[in-house]
Design a protein around this motif. Structure first.
Motif, PDB file in Angstrom:
ATOM      1  N   HIS A   1      -7.008   5.347   2.736  1.00 18.22           N
ATOM      2  CA  HIS A   1      -6.021   5.496   1.653  1.00 18.22           C
ATOM      3  C   HIS A   1      -5.398   6.891   1.763  1.00 18.22           C
ATOM      4  O   HIS A   1      -5.019   7.296   2.843  1.00 18.22           O
ATOM      5  CB  HIS A   1      -6.668   5.207   0.303  1.00 18.22           C
TER       6      HIS A   1
ATOM      7  N   TRP B   1      -8.797  -6.947   2.825  1.00 16.60           N
ATOM      8  CA  TRP B   1      -7.468  -6.838   3.451  1.00 16.60           C
ATOM      9  C   TRP B   1      -7.497  -7.301   4.894  1.00 16.60           C
ATOM     10  O   TRP B   1      -6.462  -7.273   5.576  1.00 16.60           O
ATOM     11  CB  TRP B   1      -6.975  -5.380   3.393  1.00 16.60           C
TER      12      TRP B   1
ATOM     13  N   TYR C   1      -7.481   8.075 -10.146  1.00 22.81           N
ATOM     14  CA  TYR C   1      -7.800   8.947  -8.996  1.00 22.81           C
ATOM     15  C   TYR C   1      -7.859  10.428  -9.399  1.00 22.81           C
ATOM     16  O   TYR C   1      -8.549  11.207  -8.762  1.00 22.81           O
ATOM     17  CB  TYR C   1      -6.793   8.730  -7.854  1.00 22.81           C
TER      18      TYR C   1
ATOM     19  N   TYR D   1      -4.397  -1.488  -9.265  1.00 23.60           N
ATOM     20  CA  TYR D   1      -5.719  -1.423  -9.921  1.00 23.60           C
ATOM     21  C   TYR D   1      -5.908  -0.070 -10.611  1.00 23.60           C
ATOM     22  O   TYR D   1      -6.661   0.051 -11.561  1.00 23.60           O
ATOM     23  CB  TYR D   1      -6.847  -1.674  -8.910  1.00 23.60           C
TER      24      TYR D   1
ATOM     25  N   ALA E   1      -2.554   3.741  11.721  1.00 23.35           N
ATOM     26  CA  ALA E   1      -2.725   2.581  12.616  1.00 23.35           C
ATOM     27  C   ALA E   1      -3.264   1.395  11.842  1.00 23.35           C
ATOM     28  O   ALA E   1      -4.085   1.561  10.920  1.00 23.35           O
ATOM     29  CB  ALA E   1      -3.693   2.902  13.758  1.00 23.35           C
ATOM     30  N   ASN E   2      -2.812   0.210  12.223  1.00 24.86           N
ATOM     31  CA  ASN E   2      -3.466  -1.001  11.770  1.00 24.86           C
ATOM     32  C   ASN E   2      -4.909  -0.928  12.267  1.00 24.86           C
ATOM     33  O   ASN E   2      -5.150  -0.523  13.414  1.00 24.86           O
ATOM     34  CB  ASN E   2      -2.738  -2.211  12.379  1.00 24.86           C
ATOM     35  N   LEU E   3      -5.865  -1.301  11.432  1.00 26.93           N
ATOM     36  CA  LEU E   3      -7.277  -1.167  11.811  1.00 26.93           C
ATOM     37  C   LEU E   3      -7.577  -1.759  13.184  1.00 26.93           C
ATOM     38  O   LEU E   3      -8.267  -1.136  14.001  1.00 26.93           O
ATOM     39  CB  LEU E   3      -8.161  -1.843  10.765  1.00 26.93           C
TER      40      LEU E   3
ATOM     41  N   ASP F   1      -5.557   4.920   8.499  1.00 25.72           N
ATOM     42  CA  ASP F   1      -5.042   3.911   7.565  1.00 25.72           C
ATOM     43  C   ASP F   1      -3.692   3.413   8.099  1.00 25.72           C
ATOM     44  O   ASP F   1      -3.020   4.137   8.839  1.00 25.72           O
ATOM     45  CB  ASP F   1      -4.831   4.529   6.178  1.00 25.72           C
ATOM     46  N   PHE F   2      -3.296   2.188   7.711  1.00 30.76           N
ATOM     47  CA  PHE F   2      -2.018   1.671   8.209  1.00 30.76           C
ATOM     48  C   PHE F   2      -0.831   2.063   7.343  1.00 30.76           C
ATOM     49  O   PHE F   2       0.308   1.771   7.692  1.00 30.76           O
ATOM     50  CB  PHE F   2      -2.075   0.164   8.444  1.00 30.76           C
TER      51      PHE F   2
ATOM     52  N   TRP G   1       0.827  -1.220   0.000  1.00 28.28           N
ATOM     53  CA  TRP G   1       0.000   0.000   0.000  1.00 28.28           C
ATOM     54  C   TRP G   1       0.853   1.260   0.000  1.00 28.28           C
ATOM     55  O   TRP G   1       0.436   2.292  -0.539  1.00 28.28           O
ATOM     56  CB  TRP G   1      -0.999  -0.022   1.156  1.00 28.28           C
TER      57      TRP G   1
ATOM     58  N   SER H   1     -15.144   2.343   2.644  1.00 25.14           N
ATOM     59  CA  SER H   1     -15.654   2.096   1.300  1.00 25.14           C
ATOM     60  C   SER H   1     -14.622   1.537   0.330  1.00 25.14           C
ATOM     61  O   SER H   1     -13.433   1.813   0.437  1.00 25.14           O
ATOM     62  CB  SER H   1     -16.194   3.408   0.710  1.00 25.14           C
ATOM     63  N   ARG H   2     -15.141   0.771  -0.651  1.00 18.12           N
ATOM     64  CA  ARG H   2     -14.431   0.371  -1.882  1.00 18.12           C
ATOM     65  C   ARG H   2     -13.068  -0.265  -1.680  1.00 18.12           C
ATOM     66  O   ARG H   2     -12.056   0.394  -1.753  1.00 18.12           O
ATOM     67  CB  ARG H   2     -14.258   1.581  -2.819  1.00 18.12           C
ATOM     68  N   GLY H   3     -13.099  -1.567  -1.524  1.00 18.38           N
ATOM     69  CA  GLY H   3     -11.817  -2.270  -1.462  1.00 18.38           C
ATOM     70  C   GLY H   3     -11.230  -2.308  -0.070  1.00 18.38           C
ATOM     71  O   GLY H   3     -10.017  -2.094   0.087  1.00 18.38           O
TER      72      GLY H   3
ATOM     73  N   GLN I   1      -9.685   2.967   6.887  1.00 22.02           N
ATOM     74  CA  GLN I   1      -8.946   2.559   5.675  1.00 22.02           C
ATOM     75  C   GLN I   1      -9.090   3.640   4.580  1.00 22.02           C
ATOM     76  O   GLN I   1      -9.572   3.383   3.477  1.00 22.02           O
ATOM     77  CB  GLN I   1      -9.413   1.190   5.197  1.00 22.02           C
TER      78      GLN I   1
END
Ligand SMILES: C[S@@+](CC[C@H](N)C(=O)[O-])C[C@H]1O[C@@H](n2cnc3c(N)ncnc32)[C@H](O)[C@@H]1O
Length: 276
Positions: free
Chosen positions: A62, A131, A26, A195, A106-108, A81-82, A13, A125-127, A60
């Motif tokens: 991004h 994980w 994006y 992606y 942070a890790n979720l 997000d991590f 990531w 949302s979205r993707g 998450q």
């Protein structure tokens, strides 16, 4: 969560952030200069409703495009997000477009120890789910941050769309190869591009993923103390998928003339009841 899988995914990531931030997919330039100020789907804006002055936590997130879109609509936003690269870019973008926002690395599963508070809206949302190895732990984290009377919202690819081969297939070719229900061992892939830019270099990077069923997800949210307000299913995916065709509207669907139907995306809203 297995530490090796977590490090592999984080490394991936960090690199995907670099690639994605420069991609047409994006199109960050149009967000920056205001040509496309909001990068959210119409249906999710309708389903979530007005966000002005509401506090919103984006899990998450991004590099923060969707988080900052909610900020442009008046929400008081926090993104988590991590990926260090993702959060660094989100903070930079917030400064550039002059929007107030807090971003947390942070890790979720560790977020409750890294972030205090409760929010009117917890959004993701979205993707995101693919994980995460542990759906019950995810739902507990999401519910933890929802204020009583507030709600959790997710829009995501439908788990039914995740069971088919996604590489080297033609539109309409549905080859059943992946699990539908949660599984222990991760699905491990050597990564080719992102992606958002399949041609970008990602040599040596690997991805670990986990599938989860729709029933498991809804049950995990209920078990975490949330009440399901709705579960909507859609006939499109919001990114390119080889067994679907580009509708030209940012959505990919089964080819015209396909016999039968499949759910390909979903949204869920779930409220935390007021106590007492
Ligand atoms: C496809 S993005 C979703 C964001 C948003 N839909 C977008 O397109 O901007 C998935 C995000 O999940 C994050 N992620 C993956 N595993 C995570 C974990 N264990 N803890 C926190 N974030 C994680 C990644 O860093 C990535 O930013």
């Amino acid at each position: 969560m297995d530490d090796d899988a977590l490090s592999d995914n984080r490394r991936l990531w960090d690199r995907w952030t670099e690639i994605n931030a420069g991609s047409d997919f994006y199109d960050v330039a149009s967000f920056r200069d205001g040509r496309r100020p909001i990068r959210l789907a119409d249906y999710e804006r309708e389903e979530i409703g007005p966000v002005e002055v509401k506090t919103l936590l984006h899990l998450q997130c991004h590099f923060g495009l969707d988080t900052l879109s909610w900020a442009r609509l008046g929400a008081r936003v926090t993104g988590a997000d991590f990926s260090e690269a993702g959060i660094a870019m989100a903070r930079e973008l917030a400064t550039e477009v002059d929007l107030p926002a807090t971003f947390v690395i942070a890790n979720l599963y560790d977020l409750p120890t890294a972030l205090d508070g409760e929010f009117d809206i917890v959004y993701t949302s979205r993707g995101v789910l693919g994980w995460l190895p542990d759906l019950d732990g995810w739902a507990r984290v999401a519910a933890h941050f929802v204020k009583p009377g507030g709600f959790f919202y997710i829009t995501e690819i439908h788990p039914v769309a995740q069971v088919f081969e996604g590489e080297g297939v033609k539109p309409g070719e549905l080859r059943l190869i992946y699990p539908y229900w949660s599984h222990q061992e991760s699905l491990r892939f050597d990564v080719k591009g992102s992606y958002a830019d399949p041609t970008a270099s990602t040599d040596g990077l690997v991805e670990h993923g986990w599938n989860h069923s729709l029933g498991e997800m809804v049950t995990a949210l209920i078990d975490a103390g949330l009440r399901i307000d709705f579960l909507h299913e859609f006939d499109f995916v919001e990114w390119p998928v080889e067994f679907l065709v580009d509708g030209g509207d940012g959505r990919w669907r089964l080819p015209p003339g396909t016999k039968g139907e499949l759910p390909l995306f979903f949204s869920v809203k779930a409220t935390k009841p007021l106590i007492g």
